[in-house]
Design a protein around this motif. Structure first.
Motif, PDB file in Angstrom:
ATOM      1  N   THR A   9       0.851  -1.188   0.000  1.00 46.27           N
ATOM      2  CA  THR A   9       0.000   0.000   0.000  1.00 46.27           C
ATOM      3  C   THR A   9       0.884   1.235   0.000  1.00 46.27           C
ATOM      4  OG1 THR A   9      -0.061   0.268   2.394  1.00 46.27           O
ATOM      5  CG2 THR A   9      -1.699  -1.248   1.423  1.00 46.27           C
ATOM      6  N   PRO A  10       0.300   2.412  -0.253  1.00 40.90           N
ATOM      7  CA  PRO A  10       1.106   3.637  -0.163  1.00 40.90           C
ATOM      8  C   PRO A  10       1.729   3.828   1.224  1.00 40.90           C
ATOM      9  CG  PRO A  10      -0.966   4.089  -1.268  1.00 40.90           C
ATOM     10  CD  PRO A  10      -1.046   2.677  -0.739  1.00 40.90           C
ATOM     11  N   HIS A  11       1.141   3.205   2.237  1.00 44.53           N
ATOM     12  CA  HIS A  11       1.640   3.364   3.599  1.00 44.53           C
ATOM     13  C   HIS A  11       2.870   2.509   3.894  1.00 44.53           C
ATOM     14  CE1 HIS A  11      -1.891   5.719   4.499  1.00 44.53           C
ATOM     15  NE2 HIS A  11      -2.643   4.750   4.016  1.00 44.53           N
ATOM     16  N   ASN A  12       3.078   1.431   3.122  1.00 48.15           N
ATOM     17  CA  ASN A  12       4.218   0.567   3.412  1.00 48.15           C
ATOM     18  C   ASN A  12       5.171   0.385   2.225  1.00 48.15           C
ATOM     19  OD1 ASN A  12       2.947  -1.292   1.742  1.00 48.15           O
ATOM     20  ND2 ASN A  12       2.273  -2.610   3.414  1.00 48.15           N
ATOM     21  N   LYS A  14       7.566   2.206   1.218  1.00 51.45           N
ATOM     22  CA  LYS A  14       8.953   2.516   1.583  1.00 51.45           C
ATOM     23  C   LYS A  14       9.610   1.330   2.280  1.00 51.45           C
ATOM     24  CE  LYS A  14       8.504   7.497   1.769  1.00 51.45           C
ATOM     25  NZ  LYS A  14       8.533   8.711   2.607  1.00 51.45           N
ATOM     26  N   GLN A  15       8.819   0.551   3.025  1.00 53.35           N
ATOM     27  CA  GLN A  15       9.356  -0.647   3.668  1.00 53.35           C
ATOM     28  C   GLN A  15       9.740  -1.688   2.622  1.00 53.35           C
ATOM     29  OE1 GLN A  15       5.983  -1.353   6.205  1.00 53.35           O
ATOM     30  NE2 GLN A  15       7.099  -0.668   8.024  1.00 53.35           N
ATOM     31  N   LEU A  37       2.350  -0.335  -6.867  1.00 48.92           N
ATOM     32  CA  LEU A  37       1.123   0.182  -6.255  1.00 48.92           C
ATOM     33  C   LEU A  37      -0.032   0.183  -7.239  1.00 48.92           C
ATOM     34  CD1 LEU A  37       2.437   3.157  -4.123  1.00 48.92           C
ATOM     35  CD2 LEU A  37       1.472   1.012  -3.303  1.00 48.92           C
TER      36      LEU A  37
END
Length: 127
Positions: A9-12, A14-15, A37
């Protein structure tokens, strides 16, 4: 202990990018992660990428086989590649340096149709 990966998701994202930088010897640009995404599921992206490679090899016509390495514990990846006709042909000990288990299966996909041999030719018969 078991690790499970969920949806990207856009929230993870970067992980995911950080994991790829640590684990894989290849750097992916920001467009790659944007595409992940947009596709929504890594399996769909993996299928699209593998089909792209297979199409290039088919059009080129000079490739006999494709080889790849998969961590021995990555059953979902092994199943994924088997659906495309890859087979495990070897296991390399201590292939990976930073992850456990360190062993990798070598998978192969034969791109050439098996030769039937000279004696297997269809013969024309007159009645």
């Amino acid at each position: 202990s078991r690790i499970e990966l969920g949806d990207v998701t856009p929230h993870n994202i970067k992980q995911l990018k950080r994991l790829n930088q640590v684990i894989f010897p290849v750097s992916y640009n920001d467009k790659f992660y944007k595409d992940v995404l947009e596709v929504g599921e890594l399996a769909k992206l993996g299928t699209k990428m593998l089909n792209h490679v297979l199409n290039i090899c088919e059009k080129d016509g000079t490739f006999d086989n494709i080889y790849l390495h998969v961590q021995i514990s990555n059953e979902s990846a092994i199943d994924f590649y088997r659906k495309f006709g890859f087979e495990i042909i070897e296991t390399k000990k201590n292939y990976y340096k930073r992850i456990e288990p360190a062993d990798a299966h070598v998978l192969q996909k034969n791109l050439k149709a098996p030769c039937l041999g000279q004696n297997a030719d269809v013969q024309k018969t007159d009645n």
